[in-house]
Each structure stands twice: as C-alpha cells, then as structure tokens.
Design a protein around this motif. Structure first.
Motif, PDB file in Angstrom:
ATOM      1  N   ALA A 113      41.681  41.781  28.728  1.00 48.73           N
ATOM      2  CA  ALA A 113      40.645  40.745  28.646  1.00 48.73           C
ATOM      3  C   ALA A 113      41.124  39.509  27.868  1.00 48.73           C
ATOM      4  CB  ALA A 113      39.384  41.317  28.016  1.00 48.73           C
ATOM      5  N   ARG A 161      25.606  43.473  28.023  1.00 46.74           N
ATOM      6  CA  ARG A 161      25.201  42.160  28.526  1.00 46.74           C
ATOM      7  C   ARG A 161      25.835  41.914  29.908  1.00 46.74           C
ATOM      8  NH1 ARG A 161      28.108  38.432  25.628  1.00 46.74           N
ATOM      9  NH2 ARG A 161      29.350  38.185  27.482  1.00 46.74           N
ATOM     10  N   VAL A 162      27.117  42.254  30.024  1.00 47.08           N
ATOM     11  CA  VAL A 162      27.808  42.070  31.310  1.00 47.08           C
ATOM     12  C   VAL A 162      27.205  42.995  32.369  1.00 47.08           C
ATOM     13  CG1 VAL A 162      30.017  42.394  32.493  1.00 47.08           C
ATOM     14  CG2 VAL A 162      29.950  41.219  30.294  1.00 47.08           C
ATOM     15  N   HIS A 191      28.089  33.893  31.799  1.00 53.34           N
ATOM     16  CA  HIS A 191      27.776  35.127  31.063  1.00 53.34           C
ATOM     17  C   HIS A 191      28.985  36.064  31.076  1.00 53.34           C
ATOM     18  CE1 HIS A 191      23.608  34.846  29.889  1.00 53.34           C
ATOM     19  NE2 HIS A 191      23.279  34.364  31.067  1.00 53.34           N
ATOM     20  N   LEU A 192      29.584  36.222  32.259  1.00 58.35           N
ATOM     21  CA  LEU A 192      30.726  37.133  32.384  1.00 58.35           C
ATOM     22  C   LEU A 192      31.916  36.669  31.555  1.00 58.35           C
ATOM     23  CD1 LEU A 192      29.396  38.902  34.486  1.00 58.35           C
ATOM     24  CD2 LEU A 192      31.319  38.534  35.987  1.00 58.35           C
ATOM     25  N   TYR A 193      32.103  35.356  31.484  1.00 57.84           N
ATOM     26  CA  TYR A 193      33.235  34.804  30.735  1.00 57.84           C
ATOM     27  C   TYR A 193      32.938  34.737  29.235  1.00 57.84           C
ATOM     28  CZ  TYR A 193      35.436  33.366  35.141  1.00 57.84           C
ATOM     29  OH  TYR A 193      36.015  33.360  36.369  1.00 57.84           O
ATOM     30  N   GLY A 194      31.737  35.140  28.841  1.00 61.10           N
ATOM     31  CA  GLY A 194      31.402  35.158  27.419  1.00 61.10           C
ATOM     32  C   GLY A 194      31.163  33.783  26.841  1.00 61.10           C
ATOM     33  N   LEU A 197      38.453  39.477  37.573  1.00 60.23           N
ATOM     34  CA  LEU A 197      39.237  38.488  36.823  1.00 60.23           C
ATOM     35  C   LEU A 197      38.545  38.052  35.533  1.00 60.23           C
ATOM     36  CD1 LEU A 197      41.843  36.865  37.089  1.00 60.23           C
ATOM     37  CD2 LEU A 197      40.602  35.161  38.395  1.00 60.23           C
ATOM     38  N   PRO A 218      37.020  37.926  31.866  1.00 64.62           N
ATOM     39  CA  PRO A 218      37.511  38.593  30.657  1.00 64.62           C
ATOM     40  C   PRO A 218      36.480  39.546  30.050  1.00 64.62           C
ATOM     41  CG  PRO A 218      36.897  36.344  30.159  1.00 64.62           C
ATOM     42  CD  PRO A 218      36.670  36.519  31.627  1.00 64.62           C
ATOM     43  N   ILE A 270      42.728  32.576  31.771  1.00 62.57           N
ATOM     44  CA  ILE A 270      43.034  32.264  33.170  1.00 62.57           C
ATOM     45  C   ILE A 270      41.773  31.855  33.926  1.00 62.57           C
ATOM     46  CG2 ILE A 270      43.943  33.210  35.335  1.00 62.57           C
ATOM     47  CD1 ILE A 270      45.510  35.250  33.636  1.00 62.57           C
ATOM     48  N   ARG A 316      43.029  37.561  30.393  1.00 61.74           N
ATOM     49  CA  ARG A 316      42.145  37.066  31.456  1.00 61.74           C
ATOM     50  C   ARG A 316      41.268  35.914  30.961  1.00 61.74           C
ATOM     51  NH1 ARG A 316      41.374  42.627  32.416  1.00 61.74           N
ATOM     52  NH2 ARG A 316      39.165  42.574  31.861  1.00 61.74           N
ATOM     53  N   ALA A 317      40.964  35.903  29.663  1.00 58.93           N
ATOM     54  CA  ALA A 317      40.140  34.827  29.103  1.00 58.93           C
ATOM     55  C   ALA A 317      40.867  33.485  29.154  1.00 58.93           C
ATOM     56  CB  ALA A 317      39.761  35.161  27.666  1.00 58.93           C
ATOM     57  N   PHE A 340      25.802  32.857  35.960  1.00 63.63           N
ATOM     58  CA  PHE A 340      26.241  34.257  36.055  1.00 63.63           C
ATOM     59  C   PHE A 340      27.684  34.395  35.551  1.00 63.63           C
ATOM     60  CE2 PHE A 340      28.506  37.399  38.785  1.00 63.63           C
ATOM     61  CZ  PHE A 340      28.014  38.535  38.171  1.00 63.63           C
ATOM     62  N   PHE A 341      28.566  33.523  36.054  1.00 61.93           N
ATOM     63  CA  PHE A 341      29.968  33.632  35.640  1.00 61.93           C
ATOM     64  C   PHE A 341      30.148  33.214  34.181  1.00 61.93           C
ATOM     65  CE2 PHE A 341      30.676  33.848  40.240  1.00 61.93           C
ATOM     66  CZ  PHE A 341      31.494  34.974  40.267  1.00 61.93           C
ATOM     67  N   ARG A 343      33.334  26.573  38.341  1.00 61.52           N
ATOM     68  CA  ARG A 343      33.163  27.991  37.986  1.00 61.52           C
ATOM     69  C   ARG A 343      34.446  28.528  37.337  1.00 61.52           C
ATOM     70  NH1 ARG A 343      36.141  31.807  39.129  1.00 61.52           N
ATOM     71  NH2 ARG A 343      36.359  31.157  41.281  1.00 61.52           N
TER      72      ARG A 343
END
Lengths: 228, 242
Positions: free
Chosen positions: B71, A7-8, B101-104, A90, A92, B77, B74-75, B98-99, B144
């Motif tokens: 991770a 997904r990422v 999605h990246l951050y879950g 940065l 996660p 921060i 980082r989750a 977008f971010f 963000r």
C-alpha cells in the motif's frame, strides 16, 4: 488501521449497492431465477396441494446456491466492463478490505432474495418457517455467508478468465459442499413434522465454524491471487 | 535523483515471453514515453510498474521501496488505463468521491470538487458518467488518477479517441504535473502528439528494449530507426528463441 479497513469495505459495499439500486439488474435477474427454480420444483413435486415430506429445505438451498452463483458472476462482470477491478486493486487500501466490501454487497443481495424465497417455499411446500424464526435466520445468514465468502473469492480470481461462467460453479460447488450440507440438514431439522431444535443448533455451530475458515482463508489469499 | 529503477525485468505468460531484459531508470519530473508496435510489451510493462503484475525476473524500485511494500508504494502511483476505471452508473462526483475514500484522501468532498473544477466539469458533476463523451470521461478518469497526488503517473494510450482540444488539455495537465515534480510514464502509439512532449522515449519491440533517447523532435524518424535496430523476427521473442 481497522477503521481504515472497515471504511474501505463500507465504501465498496455502498458503491455496489448504489449501482444496484440504479440498475436493479442483479437483484431482478437473481430473484427471477430463484423464484423460477422454486416454482418448477413445486410444479414437479406438489400433488393435490400436498408436498412430499422433507423436500422444502433442499429446494430452498438449491434456489439459494444457484441464484447466488448468478449474482456472484454478475457482480464481478460489472467490475470487468471498465476494468474498475484494476482500479480497486491499485488503490493504496488493504486489498482484503475490498474483498470484504464485495462480500458484504453480495451477502446483502442474496439475503434480499431470500426474503422473497423463504415465504414462497413455506407457502408452496407447507414448511413451518415461523416455528423457529431466529434459528432459521441464523441458518440462512451463516449458510449464505459461507457460500458467498468462497464465491466472492473465486469470482474475483476468475474475472479475467474467458470461461469464467463455466469455471465458477465447477470450482465453487465442491468446496462449498460442507456449507450446503449444513444449510440443508439444519433447515430440514426445523422444517420436519417435529422440529429437532438441538440438531438445528448443531448445524448452525458447524456452519459458523466453516464461515470462520472460509472467510479467514479468503482474506489471506485475496491479495496474492489478485496480483498476476 | 532517480525515483524509478527497472532492473533486468522479464515477464513470461506460460511459454510466451512478454518482456525480457528491460532496464532503465528515471528521475522525478521526467515524462517518459514507452513506444512500440502492438504486442511490444508496453501495457505489460506499465502493469508491472503499477504493481498489478509481478515480474517473472528482475525488480522495480520506487525510490528506496520495492513493489512488495504494498500500500505504501501504491499510494505513490496514479494510473490511467485504456479502459478508464470509472463506473458509468455513478455520477462524476460519486466516482471521484468513491476513489478518494479508497485512496485515503482526507477531505473527500472538497477534493472531488477541486478535481471536477480542474476537469472543467463542475456543472456536470452530478451527471452519470455513462452520458459523457470519451473526452469528458478521460478528463474525469485523469483527475481520478491524480486525486491522491501521486509521484508516479502511469498512462496507457491516453490520447486514443480524443479530439485536438481534449488532447491539448490532457498534455497541458500532464505538463503541469511534470512541473510539480511527478514522474510520468505513458505508453502511446500517437507519435505526433508525443513528439515534443516527452523528455525521453523508450522503444520496445517484441518484448525487448531496443533503444532510448532524449531528443525533442523528429520522434517518428527516431522511432523508425529504433525499430529497424530491434529483433527482426517477431516470433523469436514470442516462442523463447533468441
């Protein structure tokens, strides 16, 4: 776990493609550069409409590697402008997933350039590009993947280095020599007067072997090299 | 309860000492200011806290976790850098989604909508970030950084280039996060804005920590006094002398 990884990777690739579709900056410059390389070789080598034997494969891969290097640099330059690479690192998310997303975006861009490049080389150098289209496609995809796998890692490593534009080709070309040899020899085997199918198949196998090595090493080293 | 512990952290870049002997700890709900002149090591320290740079010596603990927990750490921060970590070719909503999605983040669309609402940019959500003013970009960038509701918020020069209204809005948002129990660490030169906002100030000079206090006024005087206490020769820290 794997679902989150892909997904990422998908999101990173999609973001790169969205930005590229809006700016068309990398695709146009890369394409223009690649077309110029092929045209220059054709002006130099083609005499009275006849190209020397066995040069088409070399010219095709020179254009692919030079224009690919240009695309690699620009892809990461974009991440440098607003320091967005730091934001990616940065997050996660699995850092190798970010690498895979950047790699897929670059691969797609290079393959788009090749869609123009291959018929052009076929036309100007009388190369039989439709004799074995499946094998030619395999050679192009596997060769481009190996080249882009190493290039994406190096471009990411060098993004904060001042002389990155000089260092990228200096580091990239020696390491990707096996991929270039495989691509050129395999393509030449298909382009020669009597195509050598077993030889092309051998080089495809070797290219896939190098792809596996390069992608594995890049996935393994991406996280440590991105932490200063 | 202490959330962040920095223990004897040092960072060298080749022969250059960017940070030496930095130790402090902070609890959730504090707003910590890293204050010091240019080259004091504020940004390097923030990058170490963000796990973007590994310390040459010492360690940073986030509760019972270390930077090596990857991770998971980082989750917790959220970081707002001096560069805003936004893609100008994307719209504000696209950046946030977008971010997210990246951050879950699970509900990406509604999280982005909420973030746009908090930033006061619901009507501009589909506009490209390239067309935004510095203040608007800063608001999107802050949201963000907060999308995944981090416990630790790191900000590098967050007030630079902001007018009074934007600064007040930023301070208000940070206070709201502080009340929600987040630990906020910000590096700034802007003592006027930081005065009365910080719950604690940590003073850095030439890569060393030269003081720390919890006063709530006269920050400029406290800063001056701390700088007078620090190492006199700036080059000594840079070239490894003591």
């Amino acid at each position: 776990m794997m679902r989150a990884f892909f997904r990422v990777a998908w999101q990173v690739m999609r973001k790169d493609m969205t930005v590229e579709i809006r700016s068309r900056e990398i695709l146009l410059t890369t394409l223009l550069f690649a077309v110029s390389v092929v045209l220059i070789f054709s002006f130099a080598l083609v005499r009275e409409g006849r190209a020397p034997d066995d040069v088409a494969a070399g010219i095709l891969w020179v254009a692919i590697s030079f224009s690919g290097t240009l695309a690699m640099g620009r892809t990461f330059e974009r991440e440098r402008y607003n320091d967005t690479l730091r934001a990616l690192i940065l997050a996660p998310a699995d850092r190798p997933a970010i690498y895979v997303g950047k790699l897929l975006g670059l691969l797609l861009l290079m393959l788009l350039v090749e869609i123009v490049l291959v018929p052009m080389v076929g036309l100007l150098f009388a190369a039989p590009i439709f004799a074995y289209p499946g094998m030619l496609l395999m050679l192009l995809v596997s060769g481009t993947l190996g080249f882009a796998a190493v290039g994406t890692l190096f471009a990411a490593m060098l993004v904060r280095v001042r002389s990155r534009d000089t260092l990228l080709p200096v580091l990239l070309y020696p390491i990707t020599v096996p991929v270039m040899i495989g691509g050129v020899r395999g393509t030449a085997a298909l382009f020669q007067a009597v195509p050598d199918e077993p030889m092309a198949r051998f080089w495809i196998g070797l290219l896939l072997f190098w792809d596996a090595i390069f992608v594995t090493l890049a996935l393994w080293t991406f996280e440590p090299v991105m932490t200063e | 309860m202490q959330y962040l512990s920095v223990v004897d952290v040092a960072r060298h870049f080749g022969r250059r000492k960017a940070l030496s002997q930095i130790s402090f700890s902070c609890a959730a709900g504090e707003m910590i200011g890293l204050l010091g002149p240019n080259g004091a090591g504020k940004s390097t320290l923030l990058n170490i806290l963000a796990t973007l740079i590994a310390p040459s010596k010492g360690e940073v603990k986030y509760g019972d976790q270390g930077a090596n927990d990857g991770a998971d750490v980082r989750a917790q921060i959220g970081m707002l850098g001096h560069d805003l970590f936004l893609y100008p070719e994307l719209t504000a909503r696209e950046n946030l989604e977008f971010f997210a999605h990246l951050y879950g983040v699970t509900d990406v669309h509604s999280t982005a909508t909420r973030a746009l609402h908090t930033a006061g940019l619901v009507d501009r959500g589909d506009d490209f970030v390239a067309g935004f003013s510095r203040g608007m970009r800063q608001r999107v960038a802050l949201e963000r950084a907060l999308l995944h509701e981090p416990k630790l918020i790191l900000l590098d020069e967050p007030f630079t280039g902001l007018d009074q209204t934007s600064t007040a809005a930023l301070v208000g948002r940070l206070r709201e996060r502080q009340r929600a129990g987040c630990l906020i660490v910000l590096a700034t030169h802007d003592l006027d804005v930081a005065d009365g906002v910080l719950s604690r100030a940590i003073y850095l000079k030439d890569g060393r920590m030269v003081g720390s206090d919890t006063g709530s006024s006269n920050l400029a005087d406290r800063y001056r006094r701390a700088m007078d206490r620090g190492p006199r020769n700036a080059d000594s820290a840079l070239w490894g002398g003591e």
